[in-house]
Enzyme design. Structure first.
Site, PDB file in Angstrom:
ATOM      1  N   ARG A 108      51.107 -18.481  39.655  1.00 37.50           N
ATOM      2  CA  ARG A 108      52.367 -18.896  38.820  1.00 37.50           C
ATOM      3  C   ARG A 108      53.420 -18.265  39.899  1.00 37.50           C
ATOM      4  NH1 ARG A 108      51.152 -16.107  33.333  1.00 37.50           N
ATOM      5  NH2 ARG A 108      50.711 -14.582  34.632  1.00 37.50           N
ATOM      6  N   LYS A 132      34.153 -10.150  37.162  1.00 34.99           N
ATOM      7  CA  LYS A 132      33.719  -9.434  36.104  1.00 34.99           C
ATOM      8  C   LYS A 132      34.991  -8.979  35.479  1.00 34.99           C
ATOM      9  CE  LYS A 132      33.736  -4.922  37.447  1.00 34.99           C
ATOM     10  NZ  LYS A 132      33.890  -3.860  36.388  1.00 34.99           N
ATOM     11  N   HIS A 152      30.054  -6.886  41.823  1.00 42.24           N
ATOM     12  CA  HIS A 152      30.058  -6.752  43.313  1.00 42.24           C
ATOM     13  C   HIS A 152      29.257  -5.462  43.867  1.00 42.24           C
ATOM     14  CE1 HIS A 152      32.937  -3.567  41.770  1.00 42.24           C
ATOM     15  NE2 HIS A 152      32.455  -3.090  42.544  1.00 42.24           N
ATOM     16  N   LYS A 182      26.544  -4.875  47.797  1.00 36.96           N
ATOM     17  CA  LYS A 182      26.164  -3.703  48.541  1.00 36.96           C
ATOM     18  C   LYS A 182      25.062  -3.524  49.304  1.00 36.96           C
ATOM     19  CE  LYS A 182      29.368  -0.744  45.706  1.00 36.96           C
ATOM     20  NZ  LYS A 182      30.143  -0.437  46.274  1.00 36.96           N
ATOM     21  N   GLU A 204      32.297   8.475  38.600  1.00 36.86           N
ATOM     22  CA  GLU A 204      33.617   8.330  39.252  1.00 36.86           C
ATOM     23  C   GLU A 204      34.358   9.780  39.095  1.00 36.86           C
ATOM     24  OE1 GLU A 204      35.215   4.133  38.669  1.00 36.86           O
ATOM     25  OE2 GLU A 204      34.506   4.756  36.788  1.00 36.86           O
ATOM     26  N   ASP A 253      32.384  -1.083  30.651  1.00 39.47           N
ATOM     27  CA  ASP A 253      32.867  -0.921  32.008  1.00 39.47           C
ATOM     28  C   ASP A 253      31.880  -1.037  33.172  1.00 39.47           C
ATOM     29  OD1 ASP A 253      35.303  -1.244  33.730  1.00 39.47           O
ATOM     30  OD2 ASP A 253      35.174   0.996  34.113  1.00 39.47           O
ATOM     31  N   HIS A 310      27.229  -2.784  36.080  1.00 37.91           N
ATOM     32  CA  HIS A 310      26.469  -2.201  37.276  1.00 37.91           C
ATOM     33  C   HIS A 310      25.197  -1.288  36.983  1.00 37.91           C
ATOM     34  CE1 HIS A 310      30.273  -3.270  38.824  1.00 37.91           C
ATOM     35  NE2 HIS A 310      30.907  -2.239  38.277  1.00 37.91           N
ATOM     36  N   LYS A 321      34.136   8.971  34.062  1.00 35.42           N
ATOM     37  CA  LYS A 321      35.482   8.891  34.699  1.00 35.42           C
ATOM     38  C   LYS A 321      35.654  10.512  34.705  1.00 35.42           C
ATOM     39  CE  LYS A 321      37.198   4.942  34.934  1.00 35.42           C
ATOM     40  NZ  LYS A 321      37.468   4.176  36.254  1.00 35.42           N
ATOM     41  N   LYS A 336      32.494  11.443  43.149  1.00 35.85           N
ATOM     42  CA  LYS A 336      32.362   9.854  43.024  1.00 35.85           C
ATOM     43  C   LYS A 336      31.017   9.628  43.775  1.00 35.85           C
ATOM     44  CE  LYS A 336      34.080   5.741  45.365  1.00 35.85           C
ATOM     45  NZ  LYS A 336      34.167   4.725  44.281  1.00 35.85           N
TER      46      LYS A 336
HETATM   47  N1  LIG Z   1      41.501  -5.820  41.810  1.00 38.39           N
HETATM   48  C1  LIG Z   1      40.248  -5.429  41.922  1.00 38.39           C
HETATM   49  O1  LIG Z   1      39.669  -4.480  42.835  1.00 38.39           O
HETATM   50  C2  LIG Z   1      38.991  -5.858  41.047  1.00 38.39           C
HETATM   51  C3  LIG Z   1      37.597  -5.296  41.041  1.00 38.39           C
HETATM   52  C4  LIG Z   1      36.682  -5.973  40.414  1.00 38.39           C
HETATM   53  C5  LIG Z   1      37.051  -7.218  39.605  1.00 38.39           C
HETATM   54  N2  LIG Z   1      38.230  -7.537  39.424  1.00 38.39           N
HETATM   55  C6  LIG Z   1      38.366  -8.669  38.441  1.00 38.39           C
HETATM   56  O2  LIG Z   1      39.307  -9.738  39.328  1.00 38.39           O
HETATM   57  C7  LIG Z   1      39.933 -10.338  38.457  1.00 38.39           C
HETATM   58  C8  LIG Z   1      41.484 -10.416  39.127  1.00 38.39           C
HETATM   59  O3  LIG Z   1      41.580  -9.099  39.273  1.00 38.39           O
HETATM   60  P1  LIG Z   1      43.023  -8.602  40.103  1.00 38.39           P
HETATM   61  O4  LIG Z   1      43.138  -6.934  39.976  1.00 38.39           O
HETATM   62  O5  LIG Z   1      43.696  -9.402  41.235  1.00 38.39           O
HETATM   63  O6  LIG Z   1      44.093  -9.020  38.602  1.00 38.39           O
HETATM   64  P2  LIG Z   1      45.702  -9.222  38.395  1.00 38.39           P
HETATM   65  O7  LIG Z   1      46.361  -8.617  39.743  1.00 38.39           O
HETATM   66  O8  LIG Z   1      45.911  -8.474  37.216  1.00 38.39           O
HETATM   67  O9  LIG Z   1      45.763 -10.937  38.263  1.00 38.39           O
HETATM   68  C9  LIG Z   1      45.616 -11.663  39.253  1.00 38.39           C
HETATM   69  C10 LIG Z   1      46.609 -12.788  39.324  1.00 38.39           C
HETATM   70  O10 LIG Z   1      46.197 -13.636  37.958  1.00 38.39           O
HETATM   71  C11 LIG Z   1      47.587 -14.059  37.303  1.00 38.39           C
HETATM   72  N3  LIG Z   1      47.579 -13.653  35.969  1.00 38.39           N
HETATM   73  C12 LIG Z   1      47.788 -12.502  35.617  1.00 38.39           C
HETATM   74  N4  LIG Z   1      47.764 -12.679  34.115  1.00 38.39           N
HETATM   75  C13 LIG Z   1      47.665 -13.911  33.931  1.00 38.39           C
HETATM   76  C14 LIG Z   1      47.656 -15.043  32.684  1.00 38.39           C
HETATM   77  N5  LIG Z   1      47.870 -14.250  31.444  1.00 38.39           N
HETATM   78  N6  LIG Z   1      47.700 -16.048  32.731  1.00 38.39           N
HETATM   79  C15 LIG Z   1      47.479 -16.623  34.016  1.00 38.39           C
HETATM   80  N7  LIG Z   1      47.525 -15.917  34.910  1.00 38.39           N
HETATM   81  C16 LIG Z   1      47.534 -14.597  35.128  1.00 38.39           C
HETATM   82  C17 LIG Z   1      48.554 -13.220  38.300  1.00 38.39           C
HETATM   83  O11 LIG Z   1      49.147 -14.425  38.977  1.00 38.39           O
HETATM   84  P3  LIG Z   1      50.589 -15.094  38.528  1.00 38.39           P
HETATM   85  O12 LIG Z   1      51.408 -14.131  37.537  1.00 38.39           O
HETATM   86  O13 LIG Z   1      51.285 -15.410  39.805  1.00 38.39           O
HETATM   87  O14 LIG Z   1      50.168 -16.350  38.197  1.00 38.39           O
HETATM   88  C18 LIG Z   1      47.920 -12.201  39.041  1.00 38.39           C
HETATM   89  O15 LIG Z   1      48.619 -12.071  40.259  1.00 38.39           O
HETATM   90  C19 LIG Z   1      39.982  -9.716  36.992  1.00 38.39           C
HETATM   91  O16 LIG Z   1      39.399 -10.306  36.505  1.00 38.39           O
HETATM   92  C20 LIG Z   1      39.546  -8.404  37.584  1.00 38.39           C
HETATM   93  O17 LIG Z   1      38.690  -7.617  36.241  1.00 38.39           O
HETATM   94  C21 LIG Z   1      39.318  -7.003  40.082  1.00 38.39           C
END
Ligand SMILES: NC(=O)c1ccc[n+]([C@@H]2O[C@H](COP(=O)([O-])OP(=O)(O)OC[C@H]3O[C@@H](n4cnc5c(N)ncnc54)[C@H](OP(=O)(O)O)[C@@H]3O)[C@@H](O)[C@H]2O)c1
Length: 485
Positions: free
Chosen positions: A46, A147, A177, A181, A215, A234, A239, A329, A334
């Site tokens: 968005r 996830k 993920h 590994k 962790e 979590d 995992h 946690k 870690k």
């Molecule tokens: N970050 C990590 O290292 C990591 C690790 C393991 C798993 N994950 C998983 O990967 C996914 C993404 O993680 P992330 O850390 O990138 O998450 P994030 O930054 O919270 O969300 C990614 C994007 O999704 C969009 N979004 C957020 N809330 C929304 C909503 N209610 N409706 C529609 N779009 C929405 C937002 O973009 P806009 O606002 O621009 O639309 C946001 O930039 C999640 O399911 C998370 O559990 C992440």
């Protein structure tokens, strides 16, 4: 890589995962010439970006998380585009589809990556279905789910049903993920590419198995999310269950995705459910001191930030062998490792000093941060009658293959999706079985049969009960990967 020209469409492309993991991994694959010659990455979210602003934003991430070379970045970045939009309105994805079609050849395949919060998975899948973007007879379409996949059995079943309405199971890639590994994949190579370990990998020789995924960080900025989830959802449901299945499964007929996942499912189906009579003795729950004062946490919260479980696999190979799993946690370190603890020799020929006990052999499979394998065994101390000392044989990835030998998990996983190999992704039945086990423990923890919720000091190894958890097998937790240094 040869093959069709894929369009990689990332939903939630303005987020952290895309910036920190996905695009650096795709860039590394490009530099290693593992991506097809023609491809395109289309970000969708968005937030407003022009194509150029989006590329600049991603450039920062690649600079930070990959070894960037400006020439290759420029070539790579020419394949990146951005389309701003919503996911859940009627016709929301039409603009995106039109844009991608304009950029891709007629037979281009599609990889959709759901890098969005889990609440948005279902609306996006439904929108993909409505926009006729999910199935095509002339090309493959695959969808990667991040996830967590559901927050309990019921929600995982619902999400599976929604996904199966639009997609065939063979199009669905549920990511964990940990499975990307190298050290996790090496569990299978270690077990099934060596003839010496498999014959002793069973109840006749193994006393018990320990799996630790600790962790050192606290809940940090994820506090609100974490408080609703807790350590079992979590870390254990995904995992730890994956590590447990890989270490205990039967040899699959091949490394084919379904052959491998069939064996993992058999392990999950054989896990003995916790009952009210075993719950208190076979589980520990803890919460670190100070957790209740964290911003975003309910001050009355009973969410566990630490858990230890004693599980049993009721099958021919593992009957009676305890599996001890722990995670938490704010612990001392870690580290993730698996310890295969063998039985002591049945008869001791050598005199032991009065203050010594016979030591059993063990193998430590070190997943992180000391990626490698250690084997502990007994040896005679020179110039003594028969004094023994425990020594180690060690293998370290970094020493053997150099410090850059271990690519990020997302590289391998993204490449596998592009190649249509789902072996390292979780199947619908697998995810439901692991939720079933975890749900029963979470529910049991709400009853009078629950073990006490004990607090533990930050920087410790969890609550006091966790320290004594292995007393019934006369053992203690082993930090196999660090004790050998
Ligand atoms: N970050 C990590 O290292 C990591 C690790 C393991 C798993 N994950 C998983 O990967 C996914 C993404 O993680 P992330 O850390 O990138 O998450 P994030 O930054 O919270 O969300 C990614 C994007 O999704 C969009 N979004 C957020 N809330 C929304 C909503 N209610 N409706 C529609 N779009 C929405 C937002 O973009 P806009 O606002 O621009 O639309 C946001 O930039 C999640 O399911 C998370 O559990 C992440």
């Amino acid at each position: 890589m040869k093959g069709p020209s894929p369009s990689i469409v990332i939903f939630g492309a303005s987020g952290d995962l895309t910036w920190r993991k996905l695009v650096p991994a795709l860039y590394n694959l490009y530099v290693k010439e593992r991506l097809p010659q023609e491809f395109r990455i289309v970000g969708h979210a968005r937030t407003e970006y022009t194509h150029e602003q989006f590329r600049e934003h991603l450039h920062e991430g690649v600079e930070k998380f990959a070894e960037i070379d400006s020439g290759s970045w420029e070539q790579f970045a020419k394949n990146i585009y951005y389309v701003q939009g919503r996911y859940d309105e009627p016709g929301a994805l039409q603009k995106l589809n039109d844009f991608v079609k304009e950029k891709e050849p007629a037979n281009a395949s599609r990889l959709y990556y759901l890098a969005v919060p889990p609440t948005v998975f279902a609306p996006i899948v439904n929108s993909l279905g409505k926009a006729h973007m999910a199935r095509d007879n002339d090309r493959w379409c695959r969808v990667v789910f991040e996830k967590p996949f559901g927050h309990d059995l019921e929600s995982a079943r619902e999400l599976n049903a929604i996904a199966h309405n639009v997609l065939d199971e063979s199009q669905i890639y549920r990511i964990d993920h940990y499975l990307g590994k190298e050290t996790v994949q090496n569990i299978l190579v270690f077990r099934f590419a060596n003839a010496i370990f498999e014959p002793v990998w069973n109840r006749n020789y193994i006393d018990h198995i320990q799996i630790t995924a600790a962790e050192s960080v606290d809940v940090g900025h994820r506090a609100h999310f974490y408080d609703e989830v807790g350590v079992l959802r979590d870390m254990f449901q995904n995992h730890l269950m994956q590590l447990l299945t890989l270490v205990s499964m039967e040899p699959p007929a091949s490394f084919n995705a379904d052959a491998l996942r069939n064996e993992k499912v058999k392990v999950l189906a054989s896990l003995r459910p916790m009952s009210p009579t075993t719950l208190a003795d076979h589980s520990v729950r803890g919460q670190y001191e100070g957790y209740l004062k964290t911003d975003g946490v309910d001050p009355q919260s009973t969410t566990a930030t630490f858990a230890a479980l004693n599980l049993f696999i009721d099958n021919w190979r593992w009957q009676g062998v305890p599996f001890y799993l722990r995670s938490g946690k704010n612990l001392a370190e870690k580290t993730t490792d698996i310890v295969i603890h063998f039985k002591c020799p049945p008869h001791l020929l050598f005199d032991l000093d009065s203050d010594k006990e016979m030591s059993a052999n063990y193998i430590s499979l070190c997943i992180q941060p000391d990626e490698g394998i250690h084997l502990r065994f007994e040896t005679k101390v020179p110039d003594t009658d028969s004094r023994m000392q425990s020594v180690d044989m060690e293998f370290h990835y970094s020493e053997e293959f150099g410090p850059m030998a271990l690519p990020d998990a997302y590289e391998r996983l993204l490449l596998d999706v592009l190649q249509g190999d789902a072996a390292l992704f979780t199947r619908a039945d697998e995810i439901e079985l692991s939720w079933k086990l975890i749900d029963a423990i979470i529910e049991g923890w709400q009853t009078e049969y629950a073990p006490p919720l004990e607090t533990y000091a930050p920087g410790s190894w969890g609550p006091q009960r966790a320290y004594n958890f292995l007393d019934n097998v006369g053992a203690h937790w082993i930090m196999g990967c660090e004790e050998h240094d």
